[in-house]
Design a protein around this motif. Sequence first.
Motif, short mmCIF file in Angstrom:
data_model
loop_
_atom_site.label_atom_id
_atom_site.label_comp_id
_atom_site.label_asym_id
_atom_site.label_seq_id
_atom_site.Cartn_x
_atom_site.Cartn_y
_atom_site.Cartn_z
N LEU A 21 9.84 11.71 -34.14
CA LEU A 21 9.82 12.98 -33.39
C LEU A 21 11.29 13.48 -33.06
CD1 LEU A 21 6.41 12.65 -31.27
CD2 LEU A 21 6.84 14.00 -33.53
N GLY A 22 11.90 12.55 -32.51
CA GLY A 22 13.23 13.00 -31.88
C GLY A 22 14.10 13.32 -32.96
N ILE A 23 14.01 12.71 -34.53
CA ILE A 23 14.86 12.97 -35.74
C ILE A 23 14.40 14.42 -36.25
CG2 ILE A 23 15.31 12.49 -37.84
CD1 ILE A 23 15.38 9.49 -36.97
N VAL A 28 15.06 20.55 -37.25
CA VAL A 28 14.49 21.98 -37.12
C VAL A 28 15.77 23.20 -36.78
CG1 VAL A 28 12.78 23.40 -35.91
CG2 VAL A 28 12.17 21.10 -36.41
N PRO A 29 15.71 24.02 -37.48
CA PRO A 29 16.69 24.76 -36.99
C PRO A 29 16.53 25.59 -35.60
CG PRO A 29 15.49 25.93 -38.74
CD PRO A 29 15.09 24.43 -38.40
#
Length: 146
Positions: A21-23, A28-29
């Motif tokens: 989830l962190g990656i 995400v822009p």
Amino acid sequence: MHPAVSRRDGIWLFLVLAAALGIAALLVPKTDLPPSYHHFADQREWLGIPHFGDVASNVLYLIAGLWGFVFLSGKSSLGQFVDARERWPYLVVFLGMLLTALGSAYYHLAPDNDRLVWDRLPMTIVLMPFVAALIAERVSVKLGLW
């Protein structure tokens, strides 16, 4: 009855999911919020303070943060923890509450996209050590402090 997933496997599953989830969040822009997002803020001015209700509501975070520091610095808090080191994440939680009071008040004085980070960032300083405290209490003090 055995659980479907062992404790150790559950911890690793949680860590892998958190890392994924962190990656994903980093990939995400960036998206700017429309200016209308900030219209929820109290529009009234009182005592020369714009958005007074939203700014003044942060006094409660300030009080809670100070109360936490007072409690943790007292001898009565020592008996509340199995291991005295468990207090460290809570100290950071209460520091985060003080920073939330300041950051949120700063944002609400003149709410816009540039100031929003100062409203949200301190909240992460509250939530992450709180998760660490839960890990220290429920899984392992060493892992929680790490």
